[in-house]
Design an enzyme around this catalytic site. Structure first.
Site, PDB file in Angstrom:
ATOM      1  N   ASN A 181       0.812  -1.224   0.000  1.00 42.38           N
ATOM      2  CA  ASN A 181       0.000   0.000   0.000  1.00 42.38           C
ATOM      3  C   ASN A 181       0.844   1.271   0.000  1.00 42.38           C
ATOM      4  OD1 ASN A 181       0.967   0.176   2.589  1.00 42.38           O
ATOM      5  ND2 ASN A 181      -1.028   0.374   3.574  1.00 42.38           N
ATOM      6  N   LYS A 182       2.152   1.149  -0.163  1.00 41.39           N
ATOM      7  CA  LYS A 182       3.018   2.340  -0.142  1.00 41.39           C
ATOM      8  C   LYS A 182       2.994   3.046  -1.506  1.00 41.39           C
ATOM      9  CE  LYS A 182       3.996   2.129   4.123  1.00 41.39           C
ATOM     10  NZ  LYS A 182       4.545   1.051   4.853  1.00 41.39           N
TER      11      LYS A 182
END
Ligand SMILES: *Cc1c(COP(=O)(O)O)cnc(C)c1O
Length: 369
Positions: A181-182
């Protein structure tokens, strides 16, 4: 109606192809692709050295190892951060010293750090929470004045722009994460970037079991290596980062414009020294009394929202170990109780965004406290 996730990576044909090519080549562990990925991230951030690793926790840990931080040493870190920032200090047998944060930016300021400095302080760590850079210049001054190195947990701020420059050259060392999710992702992965040659040379050894030349172990290291398969994906991701972030910027602008008009919803604050936050997360602030109800309502509307991570001092492990109280770091706790992360990802589209805004508006017009 489909469920709208909080985040969604842009993984496409190019990433699949790049990974396939590496697998087919037969060289899948750390090799040329890792070097190429390091080079591309250096070019992107402007940093001299990049050391790719298996995740953004190892990167933080390796920096503390390189600084010889151990028992009896103290490292100052914000309470409002992800668990890794504190865990790595304990892995080294050192003591994490927590500090509060600014209620407006959620980040720490030099005042918070300064109050905690003792003769045992060996480093201080700041975190660019939700992708918003801290005021790096002020921390550089503090570092120069005290001789204490500044480690930046930049896991959430790859691509953020601070005073016209990308995050990555401001602190002694920056740690990035490429978790799913970065801002860009390799599934799992991380990288340290630094302008310090000595640190770079040490990290290269530490990442590879402390090995300098085959089976010659000169330092206590670990296996923090990245694979070429993941690096190949990372190289493709770096090509897309600015297009991803610019899309997020316009989504964030739309959100903020809409939320400024809704009573009881406060959009994120962006200080003047930040030209572009990465918008890793977009967090609205609400009255703590309605936080849970709004989240429940959004879930019923099939929209993902998050509380984000609770401050470290209320995590059961740390709370018990250090005897913290909920109000030991009251600003960190208040921040946690008031913010809600809402979906922001490059390809979410106008329709999804309008729906999210409408639902929040609807809730606020009808809420019963
Ligand atoms: C994601 C994250 C990390 C850890 O990165 P991993 O790659 O999951 O190990 C550390 N600090 C912060 C602030 C993060 O958001």
């Amino acid at each position: 109606m489909n469920f709208i996730p909080i985040a969604s990576p842009r993984i496409q044909e190019e990433e699949a192809k790049a990974a396939y090519e590496v697998v087919k080549s037969g060289w899948i562990s750390m090799g040329k692709k890792v070097q190429e990925f390091e080079k591309s991230l250096c070019e992107y951030t402007g940093a001299k050295y990049g050391i790719a690793m298996n995740n953004g926790t190892s990167t933080l840990h390796s920096i503390l190892m390189a600084l010889n931080i151990g028992p009896g040493d103290e490292v100052i870190i914000p309470s409002l951060t992800y668990i890794s920032s504190a865990n790595v200090v304990l892995y080294q047998g050192a003591t994490p010293i927590f500090c509060d944060n600014d209620p407006l930016t959620y980040n720490v300021t030099t005042d918070h750090i300064r109050k905690k400095i003792t003769p045992k302080t060996k480093a201080f760590m700041t975190v660019d929470l939700k992708g918003l850079p801290v005021d790096y210049d002020s921390f550089n001054e503090l570092s120069e004045e005290t001789g204490i190195p500044h480690i930046s947990d930049s896991a959430e701020s790859l691509g953020s722009i601070y005073k016209e420059k990308k995050v990555g050259t401001q602190a002694f060392a920056h740690s990035f994460s490429f978790f799913a999710n970065k801002n860009i992702t390799t599934g799992e992965g991380g990288m340290v970037v630094t302008n310090n040659k000595e640190l770079n040379d040490k990290l290269v050894i530490i990442r590879n079991q402390g090995q300098e030349g085959r089976y010659n172990h000169t330092l206590l290291g670990n296996n923090f290596r990245m694979t070429d398969i993941l690096a190949a994906i990372g190289i493709e991701q770096i090509k897309k980062i600015d297009s991803l972030l610019n899309k997020k910027v316009s989504i964030a602008e739309n959100y903020s414009k809409a939320f400024n008009e809704i009573d009881g919803i406060e959009p994120p604050f962006v200080p003047n020294y930040v030209n572009r936050p990465s918008w890793y997360m977009y967090s609205i602030r609400v009255n703590p009394l309605i936080q849970k109800d709004l989240i429940d309502y959004m879930t019923r509307c099939k929209i993902d929202t998050r509380l984000s991570f609770p401050p470290i001092h209320i995590q059961p492990f740390y709370k018990n170990k250090f005897n913290f109280k909920v109000n030991s770091y009251s600003k960190a706790y208040d921040s946690f109780k008031s913010f809600i992360d809402i979906p922001i990802w490059a390809d979410m589209g106008n329709k999804n965004q309008s729906l999210i805004i409408d639902k929040i508006k609807n809730f606020m017009n009808n809420k019963v406290l």
